[in-house]
Design an enzyme around this catalytic site. Sequence first.
Site, PDB file in Angstrom:
ATOM      1  N   GLY A 183       0.839  -1.192   0.000  1.00  0.00           N
ATOM      2  CA  GLY A 183       0.000   0.000   0.000  1.00  0.00           C
ATOM      3  C   GLY A 183       0.867   1.232   0.000  1.00  0.00           C
ATOM      4  N   LEU A 187       6.827   1.642   4.549  1.00  0.00           N
ATOM      5  CA  LEU A 187       7.894   2.078   3.644  1.00  0.00           C
ATOM      6  C   LEU A 187       8.535   3.379   4.121  1.00  0.00           C
ATOM      7  CD1 LEU A 187       6.144   1.265   0.254  1.00  0.00           C
ATOM      8  CD2 LEU A 187       8.024  -0.005   1.314  1.00  0.00           C
ATOM      9  N   HIS A 207      -3.867   1.106   8.040  1.00  0.00           N
ATOM     10  CA  HIS A 207      -2.527   1.701   7.948  1.00  0.00           C
ATOM     11  C   HIS A 207      -2.522   2.893   6.980  1.00  0.00           C
ATOM     12  CE1 HIS A 207       2.029   1.080   7.725  1.00  0.00           C
ATOM     13  NE2 HIS A 207       1.801   1.900   6.718  1.00  0.00           N
ATOM     14  N   GLU A 208      -3.125   2.708   5.798  1.00  0.00           N
ATOM     15  CA  GLU A 208      -3.105   3.781   4.788  1.00  0.00           C
ATOM     16  C   GLU A 208      -4.011   4.938   5.207  1.00  0.00           C
ATOM     17  OE1 GLU A 208      -0.707   3.427   3.066  1.00  0.00           O
ATOM     18  OE2 GLU A 208      -0.481   1.258   3.025  1.00  0.00           O
ATOM     19  N   HIS A 260      -2.245   7.107   7.618  1.00  0.00           N
ATOM     20  CA  HIS A 260      -1.310   8.045   6.968  1.00  0.00           C
ATOM     21  C   HIS A 260      -2.024   9.348   6.593  1.00  0.00           C
ATOM     22  CE1 HIS A 260       2.557   6.063   6.511  1.00  0.00           C
ATOM     23  NE2 HIS A 260       2.037   4.976   5.950  1.00  0.00           N
TER      24      HIS A 260
HETATM   25  O1  GNR Z   1       4.378  -2.593   2.582  1.00  0.00           O
HETATM   26  C1  GNR Z   1       3.681  -2.494   3.585  1.00  0.00           C
HETATM   27  N1  GNR Z   1       3.397  -3.590   4.313  1.00  0.00           N
HETATM   28  C2  GNR Z   1       2.423  -3.645   5.297  1.00  0.00           C
HETATM   29  C3  GNR Z   1       2.362  -4.767   6.100  1.00  0.00           C
HETATM   30  C4  GNR Z   1       1.408  -4.881   7.072  1.00  0.00           C
HETATM   31  C5  GNR Z   1       0.500  -3.864   7.251  1.00  0.00           C
HETATM   32  C6  GNR Z   1       0.563  -2.728   6.475  1.00  0.00           C
HETATM   33  C7  GNR Z   1       1.510  -2.622   5.501  1.00  0.00           C
HETATM   34  S1  GNR Z   1       1.541  -1.205   4.487  1.00  0.00           S
HETATM   35  C8  GNR Z   1       3.211  -1.168   3.990  1.00  0.00           C
HETATM   36  C9  GNR Z   1       3.426  -0.117   2.911  1.00  0.00           C
HETATM   37  C10 GNR Z   1       3.234   1.252   3.504  1.00  0.00           C
HETATM   38  O2  GNR Z   1       4.034   1.803   4.204  1.00  0.00           O
HETATM   39  N2  GNR Z   1       2.084   1.831   3.267  1.00  0.00           N
HETATM   40  O3  GNR Z   1       1.802   3.021   3.800  1.00  0.00           O
HETATM   41 NI    NI Z   2       3.009   3.127   5.622  1.00  0.00          NI
END
Ligand code: GNR
Ligand code: NI
Length: 154
Positions: A46, A89, A130-131, A134
Amino acid sequence: MAKLKILKKNSPGLRCPCRPVTEITPRILTLLDDMAETMYDADGCGLAAPQVGVLRRVVVIDVGEGLMELINPEIIAAEGEQCESEGCLSVPGEWGITRRPAKVTVRAQDRNGNWFEKTGEGLLARCFCHELDHLDGKLFIDPGIMIERLEPAK
Ligand code: GNR
Ligand code: NI
Protein backbone atom coordinates in the site's frame (compact mmCIF):
# COMPACT_ATOMS: atom_id res chain seq x y z
CA MET A 1 4.55 7.07 -15.19
CA ALA A 2 7.18 8.10 -12.72
CA LYS A 3 8.68 6.64 -9.60
CA LEU A 4 8.31 9.03 -6.67
CA LYS A 5 10.55 9.55 -3.62
CA ILE A 6 9.12 8.06 -0.43
CA LEU A 7 9.40 10.37 2.59
CA LYS A 8 10.88 8.87 5.75
CA LYS A 9 9.71 8.89 9.38
CA ASN A 10 11.09 12.30 10.41
CA SER A 11 9.48 14.22 7.50
CA PRO A 12 6.95 16.79 8.78
CA GLY A 13 4.60 16.00 5.86
CA LEU A 14 3.94 12.54 7.30
CA ARG A 15 2.41 14.18 10.39
CA CYS A 16 -0.08 16.43 8.59
CA PRO A 17 -3.79 15.74 8.13
CA CYS A 18 -4.53 15.47 4.39
CA ARG A 19 -7.24 17.41 2.55
CA PRO A 20 -10.01 15.70 0.60
CA VAL A 21 -9.87 15.55 -3.20
CA THR A 22 -12.62 17.90 -4.39
CA GLU A 23 -12.09 17.41 -8.13
CA ILE A 24 -10.49 14.44 -9.86
CA THR A 25 -8.13 16.33 -12.17
CA PRO A 26 -5.49 14.90 -14.55
CA ARG A 27 -2.97 15.66 -11.80
CA ILE A 28 -4.80 13.29 -9.43
CA LEU A 29 -4.89 10.56 -12.11
CA THR A 30 -1.14 10.96 -12.72
CA LEU A 31 -0.60 10.83 -8.96
CA LEU A 32 -2.51 7.52 -8.78
CA ASP A 33 -0.41 6.07 -11.63
CA ASP A 34 2.86 7.26 -10.10
CA MET A 35 1.90 6.02 -6.63
CA ALA A 36 1.13 2.54 -8.03
CA GLU A 37 4.49 2.43 -9.81
CA THR A 38 6.26 3.60 -6.65
CA MET A 39 4.45 1.03 -4.48
CA TYR A 40 5.27 -1.87 -6.81
CA ASP A 41 8.88 -0.74 -7.20
CA ALA A 42 9.27 -0.64 -3.40
CA ASP A 43 7.51 -4.01 -2.95
CA GLY A 44 4.91 -2.48 -0.64
CA CYS A 45 1.29 -3.55 -0.34
CA GLY A 46 0.00 0.00 0.00
CA LEU A 47 1.00 3.64 -0.34
CA ALA A 48 -0.64 6.88 0.80
CA ALA A 49 -0.18 10.25 -0.93
CA PRO A 50 1.50 11.97 2.05
CA GLN A 51 4.30 9.37 1.78
CA VAL A 52 5.20 10.94 -1.56
CA GLY A 53 4.73 14.50 -0.31
CA VAL A 54 1.16 15.13 -1.48
CA LEU A 55 -1.22 16.10 1.34
CA ARG A 56 -4.39 14.76 -0.31
CA ARG A 57 -6.66 11.85 0.61
CA VAL A 58 -5.41 9.37 -2.01
CA VAL A 59 -4.31 5.75 -1.42
CA VAL A 60 -3.25 2.77 -3.52
CA ILE A 61 -3.28 -0.81 -2.22
CA ASP A 62 -2.37 -4.21 -3.68
CA VAL A 63 -2.33 -7.14 -1.28
CA GLY A 64 -2.14 -9.63 -4.14
CA GLU A 65 -5.66 -9.31 -5.50
CA GLY A 66 -4.92 -6.46 -7.91
CA LEU A 67 -4.54 -2.71 -7.71
CA MET A 68 -7.05 -0.80 -5.61
CA GLU A 69 -7.26 2.99 -5.95
CA LEU A 70 -8.99 4.87 -3.13
CA ILE A 71 -9.87 8.56 -3.25
CA ASN A 72 -11.33 10.16 -0.09
CA PRO A 73 -11.56 6.78 1.69
CA GLU A 74 -13.45 6.39 4.97
CA ILE A 75 -13.85 3.39 7.25
CA ILE A 76 -17.59 2.81 7.54
CA ALA A 77 -17.52 -0.46 9.52
CA ALA A 78 -14.98 -2.39 11.56
CA GLU A 79 -15.29 -5.48 13.71
CA GLY A 80 -13.18 -7.94 15.65
CA GLU A 81 -9.50 -7.62 16.43
CA GLN A 82 -6.20 -8.85 15.02
CA CYS A 83 -2.73 -8.39 16.46
CA GLU A 84 -0.30 -9.04 13.60
CA SER A 85 2.94 -7.71 12.18
CA GLU A 86 3.16 -4.46 10.30
CA GLY A 87 5.83 -2.37 8.60
CA CYS A 88 5.91 0.89 6.65
CA LEU A 89 7.89 2.08 3.64
CA SER A 90 8.37 5.40 5.48
CA VAL A 91 9.74 3.61 8.56
CA PRO A 92 12.31 1.28 7.00
CA GLY A 93 13.80 -1.43 9.19
CA GLU A 94 11.16 -1.21 11.92
CA TRP A 95 8.50 -3.84 12.42
CA GLY A 96 5.93 -4.33 15.11
CA ILE A 97 2.73 -5.98 16.16
CA THR A 98 -0.28 -3.68 15.85
CA ARG A 99 -3.81 -3.96 17.18
CA ARG A 100 -6.26 -3.55 14.31
CA PRO A 101 -9.85 -4.61 13.55
CA ALA A 102 -10.11 -8.07 11.95
CA LYS A 103 -12.60 -6.92 9.33
CA VAL A 104 -12.86 -3.43 7.86
CA THR A 105 -15.26 -1.91 5.31
CA VAL A 106 -14.06 1.17 3.43
CA ARG A 107 -16.07 3.58 1.31
CA ALA A 108 -14.08 5.50 -1.32
CA GLN A 109 -14.23 7.07 -4.76
CA ASP A 110 -12.61 5.46 -7.79
CA ARG A 111 -10.77 7.42 -10.50
CA ASN A 112 -14.12 8.18 -12.16
CA GLY A 113 -15.47 9.71 -8.98
CA ASN A 114 -17.89 6.85 -8.34
CA TRP A 115 -18.29 5.77 -4.73
CA PHE A 116 -17.78 2.08 -3.92
CA GLU A 117 -17.42 -0.06 -0.82
CA LYS A 118 -14.88 -2.79 -0.16
CA THR A 119 -14.59 -5.14 2.82
CA GLY A 120 -11.29 -6.70 3.77
CA GLU A 121 -9.98 -9.10 6.39
CA GLY A 122 -6.47 -10.00 7.48
CA LEU A 123 -3.73 -8.10 5.62
CA LEU A 124 -6.23 -6.06 3.60
CA ALA A 125 -7.98 -4.87 6.78
CA ARG A 126 -4.56 -3.92 8.22
CA CYS A 127 -3.64 -2.07 5.03
CA PHE A 128 -6.91 -0.13 5.01
CA CYS A 129 -6.23 1.03 8.58
CA HIS A 130 -2.53 1.70 7.95
CA GLU A 131 -3.10 3.78 4.79
CA LEU A 132 -6.04 5.73 6.22
CA ASP A 133 -3.94 6.50 9.31
CA HIS A 134 -1.31 8.04 6.97
CA LEU A 135 -4.01 10.44 5.72
CA ASP A 136 -4.45 11.66 9.30
CA GLY A 137 -0.71 11.99 9.98
CA LYS A 138 -0.45 8.77 12.00
CA LEU A 139 2.21 6.05 11.74
CA PHE A 140 1.99 2.43 12.90
CA ILE A 141 4.81 3.01 15.41
CA ASP A 142 2.64 5.50 17.31
CA PRO A 143 1.43 4.64 20.82
CA GLY A 144 -1.96 2.95 20.75
CA ILE A 145 -1.33 1.37 17.35
CA MET A 146 1.89 -0.65 17.78
CA ILE A 147 1.63 -2.83 20.85
CA GLU A 148 4.96 -4.64 20.56
CA ARG A 149 8.17 -3.81 18.74
CA LEU A 150 9.74 -6.64 16.75
CA GLU A 151 13.52 -6.83 16.61
CA PRO A 152 14.89 -6.58 13.08
CA ALA A 153 15.91 -9.98 11.67
CA LYS A 154 19.68 -10.23 11.53
O1 GNR B 1 4.38 -2.59 2.58
C1 GNR B 1 3.68 -2.49 3.59
N1 GNR B 1 3.40 -3.59 4.31
C2 GNR B 1 2.42 -3.64 5.30
C3 GNR B 1 2.36 -4.77 6.10
C4 GNR B 1 1.41 -4.88 7.07
C5 GNR B 1 0.50 -3.86 7.25
C6 GNR B 1 0.56 -2.73 6.48
C7 GNR B 1 1.51 -2.62 5.50
S1 GNR B 1 1.54 -1.20 4.49
C8 GNR B 1 3.21 -1.17 3.99
C9 GNR B 1 3.43 -0.12 2.91
C10 GNR B 1 3.23 1.25 3.50
O2 GNR B 1 4.03 1.80 4.20
N2 GNR B 1 2.08 1.83 3.27
O3 GNR B 1 1.80 3.02 3.80
NI1 NI C 1 3.01 3.13 5.62
